[in-house]
Write a protein that holds these residues in place. Structure first.
Motif, PDB file in Angstrom:
ATOM      1  N   GLU A 371       0.497  -1.288   0.504  1.00  0.00           N
ATOM      2  CA  GLU A 371      -0.364  -0.207  -0.343  1.00  0.00           C
ATOM      3  C   GLU A 371       0.627   1.607  -0.405  1.00  0.00           C
ATOM      4  OE1 GLU A 371      -3.802  -0.468   2.279  1.00  0.00           O
ATOM      5  OE2 GLU A 371      -3.697   1.262   2.693  1.00  0.00           O
ATOM      6  N   ALA A 372       0.484   2.202  -0.560  1.00  0.00           N
ATOM      7  CA  ALA A 372       1.562   3.106  -1.050  1.00  0.00           C
ATOM      8  C   ALA A 372       0.452   4.863  -1.086  1.00  0.00           C
ATOM      9  CB  ALA A 372       2.374   3.622  -1.711  1.00  0.00           C
ATOM     10  N   GLU A 373       0.809   5.573  -0.501  1.00  0.00           N
ATOM     11  CA  GLU A 373       0.163   7.035  -1.364  1.00  0.00           C
ATOM     12  C   GLU A 373       0.647   7.985  -2.237  1.00  0.00           C
ATOM     13  OE1 GLU A 373      -1.817  10.802   1.210  1.00  0.00           O
ATOM     14  OE2 GLU A 373      -2.982   9.121   1.269  1.00  0.00           O
ATOM     15  N   LEU A 374       0.249   8.193  -3.072  1.00  0.00           N
ATOM     16  CA  LEU A 374       0.658   9.005  -4.210  1.00  0.00           C
ATOM     17  C   LEU A 374       0.202   9.958  -4.101  1.00  0.00           C
ATOM     18  CD1 LEU A 374       0.840   6.433  -7.026  1.00  0.00           C
ATOM     19  CD2 LEU A 374       2.462   6.900  -5.310  1.00  0.00           C
ATOM     20  N   PHE A 375       1.091  11.783  -4.830  1.00  0.00           N
ATOM     21  CA  PHE A 375       0.566  12.899  -4.401  1.00  0.00           C
ATOM     22  C   PHE A 375       0.205  12.983  -6.835  1.00  0.00           C
ATOM     23  CE2 PHE A 375       1.145  17.158  -5.031  1.00  0.00           C
ATOM     24  CZ  PHE A 375      -0.181  17.587  -4.328  1.00  0.00           C
ATOM     25  N   LEU A 376      -0.202  13.000  -7.348  1.00  0.00           N
ATOM     26  CA  LEU A 376      -0.905  13.603  -8.660  1.00  0.00           C
ATOM     27  C   LEU A 376      -0.781  14.821  -8.286  1.00  0.00           C
ATOM     28  CD1 LEU A 376      -0.755  12.296 -11.666  1.00  0.00           C
ATOM     29  CD2 LEU A 376      -3.270  11.843 -11.108  1.00  0.00           C
ATOM     30  N   PRO A 377       0.092  16.053  -8.458  1.00  0.00           N
ATOM     31  CA  PRO A 377      -0.242  17.528  -8.806  1.00  0.00           C
ATOM     32  C   PRO A 377      -1.137  17.511 -10.334  1.00  0.00           C
ATOM     33  CG  PRO A 377       1.889  16.810  -9.845  1.00  0.00           C
ATOM     34  CD  PRO A 377       1.961  15.550  -9.123  1.00  0.00           C
ATOM     35  N   TRP A 378      -2.304  18.822 -10.615  1.00  0.00           N
ATOM     36  CA  TRP A 378      -2.700  19.387 -11.496  1.00  0.00           C
ATOM     37  C   TRP A 378      -1.647  18.787 -12.463  1.00  0.00           C
ATOM     38  CZ3 TRP A 378      -7.012  17.439 -10.460  1.00  0.00           C
ATOM     39  CH2 TRP A 378      -7.852  17.300  -8.732  1.00  0.00           C
ATOM     40  N   SER A 379      -0.395  19.729 -12.365  1.00  0.00           N
ATOM     41  CA  SER A 379      -0.394  19.476 -13.621  1.00  0.00           C
ATOM     42  C   SER A 379       0.714  17.994 -14.363  1.00  0.00           C
ATOM     43  CB  SER A 379       1.134  20.432 -13.434  1.00  0.00           C
ATOM     44  OG  SER A 379       2.318  19.828 -12.027  1.00  0.00           O
ATOM     45  N   ALA A 380       0.685  16.838 -13.408  1.00  0.00           N
ATOM     46  CA  ALA A 380       0.914  15.940 -13.719  1.00  0.00           C
ATOM     47  C   ALA A 380      -0.333  15.110 -14.874  1.00  0.00           C
ATOM     48  CB  ALA A 380       1.860  14.918 -13.151  1.00  0.00           C
ATOM     49  N   GLN A 381      -1.134  15.286 -15.132  1.00  0.00           N
ATOM     50  CA  GLN A 381      -2.539  14.222 -14.599  1.00  0.00           C
ATOM     51  C   GLN A 381      -2.349  13.484 -16.211  1.00  0.00           C
ATOM     52  OE1 GLN A 381      -5.229  13.866 -12.983  1.00  0.00           O
ATOM     53  NE2 GLN A 381      -4.248  15.210 -11.474  1.00  0.00           N
ATOM     54  N   ASN A 382      -0.745  13.608 -16.872  1.00  0.00           N
ATOM     55  CA  ASN A 382      -1.024  12.440 -17.881  1.00  0.00           C
ATOM     56  C   ASN A 382      -0.670  11.135 -17.036  1.00  0.00           C
ATOM     57  OD1 ASN A 382       1.262  13.968 -16.895  1.00  0.00           O
ATOM     58  ND2 ASN A 382       2.890  13.278 -18.313  1.00  0.00           N
ATOM     59  N   LEU A 383       0.054  11.012 -15.898  1.00  0.00           N
ATOM     60  CA  LEU A 383      -0.239   9.899 -15.484  1.00  0.00           C
ATOM     61  C   LEU A 383      -0.952   9.454 -14.669  1.00  0.00           C
ATOM     62  CD1 LEU A 383       3.689  10.923 -13.378  1.00  0.00           C
ATOM     63  CD2 LEU A 383       3.394   9.276 -15.310  1.00  0.00           C
ATOM     64  N   ARG A 384      -2.312  10.078 -14.577  1.00  0.00           N
ATOM     65  CA  ARG A 384      -3.387   9.598 -14.126  1.00  0.00           C
ATOM     66  C   ARG A 384      -3.332   8.320 -15.000  1.00  0.00           C
ATOM     67  NH1 ARG A 384      -7.479  11.682 -11.249  1.00  0.00           N
ATOM     68  NH2 ARG A 384      -9.182  10.239 -11.113  1.00  0.00           N
TER      69      ARG A 384
END
Ligand SMILES: Nc1nc2c(ncn2[C@@H]2O[C@H](COP(=O)(O)OP(=O)(O)O)[C@@H](O)[C@H]2O)c(=O)[nH]1
Ligand SMILES: [Mg+2]
Length: 428
Positions: A371-384
């Protein structure tokens, strides 16, 4: 191409002589297996034709009268093919073909054709070609004999050296080709292991291979687990061949299932090596699902043989999930569980059972997820998309900076994502 897809399957009659030494049970089992092999080749088995006899007829396998009867049946049932459940000589095959009026394939030829279709690696292909040439060599010798002395009389003329006949020349070519293939195989042996490791790393895919005897229910389970038919038009799967499909509905990680050539009860001796090489597929799997027909009287022995062969081909280290199938047809479920801890006892005909098998497979591949927590900044939505494809997303929260995702994923996949996310956030 279109024609091929819509072509009607060839109609086959299964034909066998029951010798005095063959019990009814053995005889029936062998016929059932041949029918299954025929199905594997895409033939439609339309009937069975048998005769009890003290021995095979030297001229045409069946007795002369029975050959006439078979001819009638071929006409009546519009058969395209006769499949003989023994190995017959080329002259027997030739005579039978002439008299019954359609193509004749013997058991070895049927099996060779299946191996040929399943051989994927270059080693497997070489091994199958050796077996095929070995099958052809004595047939060519006999064919040359049938052709008579004309052939030999021409010795010394033409470009051929030292009085060799056509037949002899062809036989020598076969011998040379076998030797050449054998050399190639020896050279491949050492390379294969490293290639395999590399391939696994590159693809990084979770792979399951279904192994076990013909008729155990492998293909049925394959279809049930992957909903293969429903996915024909799906682009993603267009790159996978017919014997490799993804578990459906899709899972994380994505699990690919492959169907292998089944073990064959009456495997002609000369085909053992090529059979083993077609099991290559099993070596690329991270999990082997060993399917056993629990309703088959000989399942204990089949279980043992499959285990031994898998060890022999170098699959001893691959984890196995033992599945006793066809329990709807009888069998002692409690005894099986007691004797084989961790096994699954099921019927491919029951949806609930298939779902349980599916869960067991998925659980195997998810056992290493963390289990892990990831932070996905709005600028990196391509990784979603990548995150959702490689992880199970348990929870998502958003704030003005981006999204917090609580996920479960493979440690390596998480590492790669973190790197990319890190690079992405560093820029902003
Ligand atoms: N009764 C019953 N028949 C089954 C079961 N699984 C498969 N079969 C049948 O057994 C035969 C062989 O199945 P198949 O999947 O082609 O076996 P494979 O040779 O291992 O691929 C087919 O006629 C299937 O319909 C099962 O759980 N119960
Ligand atoms: Mg099958």
């Amino acid at each position: 191409m279109m024609r091929e897809a819509s072509q009607k399957p060839k109609r086959a009659l299964v034909v066998a002589v029951q010798l005095p030494g063959a019990s009814d049970v053995e005889f029936e089992a062998s016929l059932t297996e041949l029918r299954q092999l025929a199905k594997t080749l895409g033939f439609e088995v339309i009937g069975t034709f048998t005769q009890k006899r003290a021995g095979f007829d030297s001229a045409g396998y069946l007795g002369a009268g029975k050959r006439k009867d078979l001819h009638e049946q071929v006409l009546l049932e519009r058969a395209d093919l006769v499949l003989v459940d023994h190995d017959i000589s080329p002259s027997q095959a030739h005579n039978l073909e002439k008299e019954v009026g359609c193509e004749v394939m013997d058991r070895t030829m049927v099996i060779l054709e299946i191996f040929h279709r399943h051989a994927r690696s270059s080693a497997a292909r070489a091994q199958v070609e050796i077996a095929r040439l070995g099958y052809m060599a004595p047939r060519m010798r006999e064919a040359a004999k049938l052709a008579g002395p004309k052939d030999r009389a021409r010795s010394g003329t033409g470009g051929r050296s030292g009085g060799e006949s056509h037949g002899e020349l062809d036989r020598r070519k076969i011998r040379d080709r076998i030797a050449e293939l054998q050399k190639e195989l020896d050279a491949m042996g050492s390379e294969r292991k490293t290639q395999r490791a590399r391939r696994q790393e590159r693809e990084g895919l979770a792979r399951v291979a279904l192994v076990g005897y013909t008729n155990a229910g492998k293909s049925t389970l394959m279809r049930a687990l992957t909903a293969s038919e429903a996915l024909v038009a799906d682009k993603l799967f267009a790159t996978l061949d017919t014997t490799v499909r993804a578990l459906h509905p899709e899972t994380v990680p994505r699990v690919l299932v492959s169907d292998t050539v089944g073990f064959i009860k009456n495997l002609p001796h000369g085909l053992v090596a090529s059979f083993k090489s077609t099991l290559d597929e099993a070596l690329e799997a991270s999990l082997l699902v060993h399917v056993v027909d629990a309703s088959d009287a000989g399942f204990e022995r089949q279980l043992a043989v499959t285990g031994e062969v898998l060890d022999e081909i170098g699959a001893e280290g691959v984890p196995r999930l033992l599945v006793f199938n066809k329990i709807d047809r009888g069998g002692d479920e409690a005894a099986l569980r007691a004797k084989h801890p961790g096994c699954i006892v099921m019927s491919a005909k029951r949806e609930g059972d298939v779902a349980r098998l599916r869960e067991a497979i998925v659980a195997f591949f998810q056992r290493d997820l963390v289990e892990a927590e990831l932070f996905l900044p709005w600028s990196a939505q391509n990784l979603r998309g990548q995150i959702f494809a490689s992880c199970v997303v348990l929870e998502e929260r958003t704030d003005s900076e981006g999204a917090f995702l609580r996920v479960r994923g493979e440690p390596e996949a998480l590492g790669r994502l973190r790197e990319q996310l890190g690079a992405g956030t560093a820029k902003t």
